[in-house]
Scaffold this active site. Structure first.
Site: not given
Length: 701
Positions: A346, A356, A393, A422, A506
Site C-alpha cells: 500500500h 509505513d 490501507e 507492507d 503512525h
C-alpha cells in the site's frame, strides 16, 4: 537533520558501475539474449534448459539490487505527507504510475469512491487533584501532517474521571473491579497492547466508559501520536462485499450494517508525553505490579484534597466519500497469461510514511526496475505478474479489499499467489508470514539472499538461528493487505518484512531522516527484502510446476488439532477432524509424488505440459477449499475457516476462527448447548479440509 549521505551510499553499491562492471553487464546481456533466442526456437520443450535460464535470471535479479536506487525512490515518496483521499496522495499516484510506465509496463489506475474519515477539531483538558487545569497537547506541530485522530471515531464530548485501564483487556477491567474501581462513566486512559484499536474501544464501550485515550509506550519520540483506524472489519463500509466503483450501490450511513462497524464512544491517540501528564496525577499505588511496567511515570500518592483527575475531551470529525486509486503494472505471461502472481504494497500513509508503508513502496519500485532489466535480457514470465500499489490501507485495507471484491471470480479461478510487503523495513531481523503450503518456498528463497547485517550468512541462516525454522506467522489477522486475499478469496499468500515495533509508528516522525539514521542507514535491508520479494515472484511465475507443499499444510493442521484437543480436554470429539486431516495429508503426499515425477522429466510433450497445467490448477485451487460460502457466523464476509480473525481477541486459538468463537460463546451456555455449538463448528472445518483434499486429488466422487 540533513538528508542521508547518498554519495556515501553510491560508494557502497553497484548502482553507478565502473567501466569494468559495465562491460560485464554487457557480456551477460549478450550471452543470455543469445541463449534465450536459441532456446525459444527449439521445437520441443526442454525442462533442463528452462531451469538453466530461470537460474540465470534469478542470479541477475540478485546482482541488480541497488541500495542507492531504493533510497532515492524512498526520498521521492516521502517529500510530503500523503494521507489517502487528499491531493498530496494523488501526487504519489502519479509518481508510481509514471515509474511503471517509464519502465515500459502496461499500467493503469483504478478509482474507487470510499467512505473515509478526517478530523476537524479536538481538545483535551485535565483538572488535576490539586485543582489546577491543564490543556493537554494534541499535536506534534509538524507542518502538513494530519492532526492526531482515530479514523471513524464518532464526534462527541466526554467529561469524567480519568481511569488507567492498562491494556483495556477483559482481565484488566476485572482487576479494576476487584480493587473497587468503577469505570462506568469515566474516561479510560489505555496503553497500546496486542489488541487492535477498534477492539480496545469496543471493550471500553461495553464497560460503560464514555471516551478512550490510547497511548503507546515509547522510550524515544515521546511527543509522537499514533494515528489509526477504529473501524471494525475491512473495506469500504458502504459497499460490504462489492466494489465501491462509480455507480455502485451504497448503503446509507444510518444502515445498521454500517453503524455496527463504528464505535459509539469517541477516542483519540495520546503521546506518551501527554499521557504522563494525566497518569502521573492518578493514585495507582494499588494497581497490579505488572501494570507499572511502563515508560510512563505513574502517580503513587493518595488522591489529594482536590479529588480525582477529571478530563474534558472533545472530538469533531467528518466521514465523507473520498476518491482513492490503486495503481497496477502488468507483465503479461508468455505461456500461461491467464494465471496471475500478484505483488502488492500500500502507498498511503498517515504522515510521511518512510517506514509505513513506503519502505515497501520503494522496494516495489526497485523490483519493477529489476524486472525491466530482465526483460531487456529476453525474459518474459511464464505466468502473468501484477505489481499493485494499493490505496487507503490505513483506513482498513480499503484499496486492496475493493479490488479483491471487484475481481473475486477471476481471482478464484486464476490467482496463483499474493505476495505482500507492507513495511519492508522497520529495523533489524527478518520476519515472515504465509499460508503453510508456501513455507518451503520461503526457506529456499531466503537461503539464496545474503543477509544484510551478517557478513557471510544468508537471510535464512540468521532468521532460523534467531526464530527457529517453524516460526512463520500465519495470516489470520487484519493488519495488512493480505487479509482480503486469504480470508475472503482463499489465495495462497506470503508477507515479508524486516524489524518490528519501531518507535515512530503512525506518527509525524515516520520520515526519511528517521529511516536513514535508524531504520536502515545504508538501505541494505531494503535491497534484501526486494531480492526476497522478487525471487518469490520469479519462482511462482516461472517454475513449470508450482512450488507448493501441502504436506507442510497438513502438518500445521495436525498441530492445530493437537492444541485444540488440549483446550477442549476431551469435552468434544475431534475424531472427524483427525480423519479429515489424515485424508488431506494423504492427498498432499500423493500430489507431491506426482509433481516430483513430472519434475524429473527431461523434456515435456504436449500431453505432459497439459498434465502439468492440470496439476498446477489443483495446487492453486486447494486453498479455496478452506472457504465456506456462509462465512463465519455473524461475520459472513470472512470465508476462510482456518485463517481469519476471531471475534474474541482474547481467545487461546489464533486459527479455526469459527471454532474459537464457538468456544468463547459456549462459556455463556449450559454444557450441552455449548458442546453442540463447538461440535457444529468443528464439522464445518472438517468439511472445509475435505474440500481442500478433494481439490488436491482433482477427481469427482
Amino acid at each position: 537533520m540533513a538528508p542521508p549521505p547518498l554519495k556515501q551510499l553510491t560508494t557502497l553499491c553497484s548502482s553507478k558501475p565502473s567501466p569494468v562492471t559495465t562491460l560485464l553487464f554487457f557480456i551477460i546481456i549478450c550471452v543470455l539474449g543469445f541463449y534465450t533466442f536459441h532456446s525459444s526456437s527449439s521445437s520441443s520443450f526442454s525442462a533442463t534448459s528452462s531451469l538453466r535460464n530461470s537460474v540465470r535470471y534469478r542470479q541477475f535479479l540478485l546482482s541488480s539490487a541497488s541500495n542507492y536506487t531504493v533510497a532515492s525512490y524512498l526520498r521521492s515518496l516521502t517529500l510530503h505527507p500523503h494521507l489517502a483521499g487528499t491531493e498530496p496522495s494523488s501526487e504519489t499516484v502519479r509518481y508510481v504510475e509514471s515509474h511503471f510506465r517509464d519502465l515500459g509496463f502496461e499500467t493503469h489506475s483504478i478509482r474507487y469512491d470510499a467512505l473515509l474519515s478526517y478530523p476537524k477539531y479536538a481538545s483535551l483538558t485535565a483538572r488535576l487533584p490539586n485543582g489546577s487545569v491543564v490543556q493537554i497537547p494534541l499535536s506534534e506541530n509538524v507542518e502538513g501532517v494530519v492532526k492526531p485522530y482515530h479514523a471513524y471515531s464518532p464526534s462527541g464530548t466526554a467529561y469524567g474521571v480519568a481511569v488507567f485501564v492498562n491494556y483495556g483487556r477483559d482481565e484488566d477491567y476485572r482487576a479494576l473491579a476487584a480493587m473497587g474501581v468503577t469505570v462506568a462513566g469515566c474516561i479510560a486512559v489505555v496503553r497500546k497492547g496486542e489488541f487492535p484499536r477498534g477492539v480496545v474501544v469496543a471493550k471500553a464501550e461495553a464497560n460503560g466508559v464514555k471516551g478512550v485515550l490510547l497511548y503507546a509506550d515509547s522510550d524515544g519520540y515521546r511527543q509522537g501520536f499514533e494515528r489509526g483506524t477504529v473501524m471494525r472489519g475491512i473495506g469500504d463500509p458502504l459497499s460490504p462485499g462489492w466494489a465501491a466503483i462509480d455507480g455502485a450501490e451504497r448503503l446509507n450511513l444510518n444502515d445498521s450494517e454500517v453503524l455496527r462497524k463504528f464505535p459509539k464512544i469517541p477516542s483519540m491517540p495520546l503521546s506518551a508525553e501527554a499521557a504522563e501528564i494525566i497518569l502521573s496525577s492518578l493514585d495507582t499505588a494499588s494497581v497490579p505490579p505488572e501494570w507499572r511496567d511502563t515508560t510512563i511515570k505513574l502517580g503513587t500518592a493518595a488522591v489529594g484534597p482536590g479529588g480525582p483527575t477529571y478530563l474534558n475531551f472533545t472530538y469533531q470529525g467528518e466521514r465523507k466519500i473520498a476518491t482513492i486509486h490503486n495503481v497496477l503494472a502488468v507483465i503479461k505471461g508468455l505461456e500461461e497469461p491467464d494465471r496471475f502472481v500478484i505483488m502488492g504494497n500500500h502507498r498511503d500513509a498517515w504522515s510521511f510514511g518512510a517506514v509505513d508503508p513506503n519502505s515497501g513502496t520503494a522496494a516495489l519500485l526497485d523490483i519493477a526496475r529489476r524486472f525491466a532489466l530482465l526483460r531487456k535480457l529476453g525474459w518474459s514470465p511464464r505466468r502473468t505478474l501484477l505489481l499493485c500499489s494499493w490505496d487507503a490501507e490505513e483506513f482498513g485495507m480499503i484499496g486492496s479489499t475493493e479490488w479483491v471484491e471487484q475481481n473475486i471470480v477471476n481471482l478464484g479461478t486464476k490467482a496463483v499467489a499474493y505476495l505482500n510487503v507492507d513495511c519492508a523495513v522497520q529495523g533489524p531481523g527478518f520476519f515472515s508470514g504465509a499460508t503453510p503450503q508456501l513455507d518451503d518456498l520461503l526457506h529456499e528463497v531466503t537461503a539464496q539472499v545474503e543477509d544484510p547485517d551478517v557478513k557471510g550468512a544468508t537471510v535464512y541462516d540468521t532468521w532460523t538461528a534467531t526464530n527457529g525454522i517453524g516460526n512463520i506467522e500465519r495470516l489470520g489477522a487484519l493488519n495488512s493487505d493480505f487479509a482480503a486475499f486469504v480470508q475472503h478469496a482463499g489465495v495462497p499468500s506470503i508477507d515479508v518484512y524486516y524489524g518490528r515495533d519501531f518507535p515512530v509508528y503512525h506518527t509525524a516522525f515516520d520520515t526519511y531522516d528517521w529511516m536513514a539514521s535508524y531504520g536502515d542507514p545504508l538501505f541494505h535491508r531494503h535491497a534484501a527484502v526486494g531480492s526476497i520479494w522478487g525471487l518469490l515472484a520469479l519462482r511462482l511465475a516461472d517454475d513449470l510446476i508450482l512450488p507448493f507443499s501441502y504436506v507442510s499444510y497438513a502438518n500445521q493442521l495436525q498441530a492445530y488439532r493437537d492444541i485444540l484437543n488440549d483446550i477442549l480436554d476431551g469435552s468434544v470429539s475431534l475424531q472427524s477432524l483427525s480423519t479429515s486431516i489424515h485424508e488431506f495429508k494423504s492427498a498432499a503426499e500423493e500430489i507431491e509424488n506426482e509433481a516430483k515425477r513430472l519434475r524429473e522429466q527431461e523434456t515435456f510433450t504436449a500431453v505432459a505440459l497439459f498434465q502439468t497445467r492440470a496439476l498446477n490448477d489443483r495446487l492453486m485451487l486447494a486453498e479455496r477449499g478452506f472457504l465456506d460460502v456462509d462465512g463465519l457466523r455473524g461475520r459472513t464476509w470472512f470465508k476462510h475457516l482456518v485463517y481469519g480473525p476471531s471475534s474474541d481477541y482474547e481467545s487461546a486459538l489464533s486459527y479455526f476462527p469459527g471454532i474459537a468463537d464457538a468456544v468463547s460463546e459456549s462459556m455463556k451456555m449450559n454444557q450441552s448447548e455449548g458442546q453442540g455449538v463447538i461440535q457444529h463448528e468443528i464439522w464445518r472445518v472438517v468439511r472445509a479440509i475435505t474440500r481442500a483434499a478433494t481439490a488436491l486429488k482433482g477427481e469427482l466422487s
